[in-house]
Design an enzyme around this catalytic site. Sequence first.
Site, short mmCIF file in Angstrom:
data_model
loop_
_atom_site.label_atom_id
_atom_site.label_comp_id
_atom_site.label_asym_id
_atom_site.label_seq_id
_atom_site.Cartn_x
_atom_site.Cartn_y
_atom_site.Cartn_z
N THR A 1 1.96 10.93 -3.03
CA THR A 1 1.23 10.93 -1.75
C THR A 1 2.01 11.84 -0.80
O THR A 1 1.85 13.05 -0.83
CB THR A 1 1.07 9.51 -1.16
OG1 THR A 1 2.33 8.87 -1.10
CG2 THR A 1 0.14 8.69 -2.03
N LYS B 1 6.35 6.85 -7.61
CA LYS B 1 5.96 7.52 -6.38
C LYS B 1 6.31 6.57 -5.24
O LYS B 1 6.40 5.35 -5.40
CB LYS B 1 4.47 7.87 -6.33
CG LYS B 1 3.49 6.75 -6.26
CD LYS B 1 3.23 6.07 -4.94
CE LYS B 1 3.11 7.02 -3.77
NZ LYS B 1 2.89 6.20 -2.49
N THR C 1 5.49 -0.18 -1.22
CA THR C 1 4.79 1.08 -1.50
C THR C 1 5.37 1.94 -2.56
O THR C 1 5.84 3.05 -2.34
CB THR C 1 4.63 2.00 -0.31
OG1 THR C 1 3.94 1.30 0.65
CG2 THR C 1 3.82 3.24 -0.66
N GLU D 1 10.48 9.58 3.67
CA GLU D 1 9.82 10.38 4.71
C GLU D 1 10.74 10.75 5.86
O GLU D 1 11.24 9.91 6.59
CB GLU D 1 8.64 9.60 5.27
CG GLU D 1 7.46 9.57 4.33
CD GLU D 1 6.37 8.60 4.78
OE1 GLU D 1 6.59 7.86 5.75
OE2 GLU D 1 5.30 8.58 4.15
N ASN E 1 4.86 9.53 10.37
CA ASN E 1 4.15 8.26 10.37
C ASN E 1 3.24 8.06 11.56
O ASN E 1 2.49 7.09 11.61
CB ASN E 1 5.14 7.11 10.23
CG ASN E 1 5.68 7.06 8.81
OD1 ASN E 1 4.92 6.82 7.88
ND2 ASN E 1 6.97 7.33 8.65
N SER F 1 -4.31 10.46 11.08
CA SER F 1 -5.13 11.09 12.12
C SER F 1 -5.24 12.58 11.86
O SER F 1 -4.73 13.09 10.90
CB SER F 1 -4.53 10.82 13.49
OG SER F 1 -3.19 11.22 13.54
#
Lengths: 383, 383
Positions: free
Chosen positions: B146, B168, B179, B259, B378, B383
């Site tokens: 992702t 992942k 996750t 991230e 994040n 959006s």
Amino acid sequence: MSVTTPAGFLASGVPAGLKSTGAKDLALVVNTGPTFDSATVFTSNRCKANPVLWSQEVVKDGIVKAVVLNSGGANCYTGAEGFQTTHAVAEKVAEKVGIGAIDVVVCSTGLIGLANPRQNLLDGVEAAHAVLSAEGGADAATAIMTTDSVSKQAVVEGPGWSIGGMAKGAGMLAPALATMLVVITTDAVVPAADLDAALRAATRVSFDRLDSDGCQSTNDTVTLMASGASGITPPLEDFTAALTQLCTDLAMQLLKDAEGADHEIAITVVNAASEEDAVDVGRSIARSNLFKAAVFGNDPNWGRVLASVGTTQAAFDPADLDVAMNGVWVCRNSTPHEDPATVDLTGREVTVTVDLKSGDARATIWTNDLTHAYVHENSAYSS
Amino acid sequence: MSVTTPAGFLASGVPAGLKSTGAKDLALVVNTGPTFDSATVFTSNRCKANPVLWSQEVVKDGIVKAVVLNSGGANCYTGAEGFQTTHAVAEKVAEKVGIGAIDVVVCSTGLIGLANPRQNLLDGVEAAHAVLSAEGGADAATAIMTTDSVSKQAVVEGPGWSIGGMAKGAGMLAPALATMLVVITTDAVVPAADLDAALRAATRVSFDRLDSDGCQSTNDTVTLMASGASGITPPLEDFTAALTQLCTDLAMQLLKDAEGADHEIAITVVNAASEEDAVDVGRSIARSNLFKAAVFGNDPNWGRVLASVGTTQAAFDPADLDVAMNGVWVCRNSTPHEDPATVDLTGREVTVTVDLKSGDARATIWTNDLTHAYVHENSAYSS
């Protein structure tokens, strides 16, 4: 006017040279009586700063005659030397005011592990004592600021009596009063045991429900002193209601000034099996960095709300949860409902409502979003 | 090669149109036997996605013959329609492979509350089945990405047998496998009960000790399948050790690709009264935004470490704690020791050691710093 609005209190705030900017950094609040009843709540962090270790002994008999506070250094994890500094400051206040050191609460705020320069503090106490006045509340409120952008003060009036308060804290706000110093004064006549009950009731639904960044401080102290100077003993219920109003007012000021925040978020959990469940669920959402970053991005990401709810042990059916953001029910019965695109998060105030459908208890937890400015401010704080 | 390194496995990864970029987003891993023993662990989040609800039933008998995974949508909180999509995907895999749907684990990852387009998934399964191969591991690992910047694969070789894995996950990494989707394959002959014991032992000290941002996902699944194609039954101890090595390798790959992170932080708690205490203390530090922001700012702020330790119920004396950062003991006996200025945090790898002096247990928790990039990624995700 804040802490000096009630009769029977003097206050001051002076620069003692702890802040490199030369700004005011030492505050003194003195109760001139005739009563000296008090109540205090401290951080629940097990790693407590020296001023907390000292003040825990001071408050045991319910009598507090003065509070001295400094910004510019937490005096936490500074060893025996640090404790002696706290003690010396209390002794100096006692000497100047003409009371016993065991009636002097000491509060400090700033960096952990940094020894406060003792002589600066002692000289600061002399200077603060020299300018004590019944108009000194604002100066005291200014002197306790750290990364606060504005000073926080509040007053609530009763018939013939009043309550005043000042607070500092702009980050590390978490349950059990994290990084927060609050001094509250009243001229009502209230015995120490009643003050204690009222203060615990008021903080439970105000400061304790503020969870800006999930971090708990080592120094938090909320001290309430009653001078009795009004001669009036209000019904305890009325006093508690007024005190709760004052604490909530100060808590909202802290929330609005949280470090780097773009949004104030009120998370209300309804129809919980117990108030404890509601608080647990609200707090789990308030501590989700993913959720908080989404709010910063004006993204009504209700999936991150449910993912947080699922980490708790509260009573609920995972297949039957409702979530609203700013009044739009984006999730009903754990499935998408109204269009998230209709949720406008551009304003500062955001509400999240979670319906657990498991009882009739409710609670609101207040938090902030996670922003670039938060990261910036907290990565550059001590360097 | 990863999941197709052990004999007895075919894999593939194809674009099914779930990702708007046209990138690969559907992966298939098939065990061709002769054995079909398996073990699986799922997220402990009570709000579980539809694929988890389905797969929990699939794994009950210890038999798994295929795993189908998609990125581009979590299929979580999408209602009955979403569950039917998961079921339809399993049926399609079963039909193509010639097995029962009840032996097909389904995994999904992506946004919560978003229905996955069923026809895309079904067509994707057809396409993935058509290109299944013993060299398909890399394509499968790519298809489950992702926000991952690189695919994660690992292999550990035993004498005559091997274990391969792909993973992942680049955010929302938290205890209980948040996750994260992981598929592990082996050609060793290991009965399901032993696989289960080995997998729980391996994940307990690897994926479960990864706490990137404290957030738990609704979709995490780690599935281990044994084909028995090597004909060799290794000693369970050897198999568990190899599996632990493989899981740790994958966990470190996840950590390094978290991230927006600038630092990988290993928090080791030593001399704890119990391993549970050590894990609790390590996790409390890993979840302190203030500490994580300080590391981002290359600031060895040990006060924020101790403030986190103090929020736990672990056994320790608050006045007798030692803290080292990158090997420099900045705090001894809860007082400042070596000069924090000598701690160099400019490299990516940071170690924090906390000595509780209360026993002989220890544990390491891995986390990342809190950066501008984390907030950016994040806040802009959906959006």
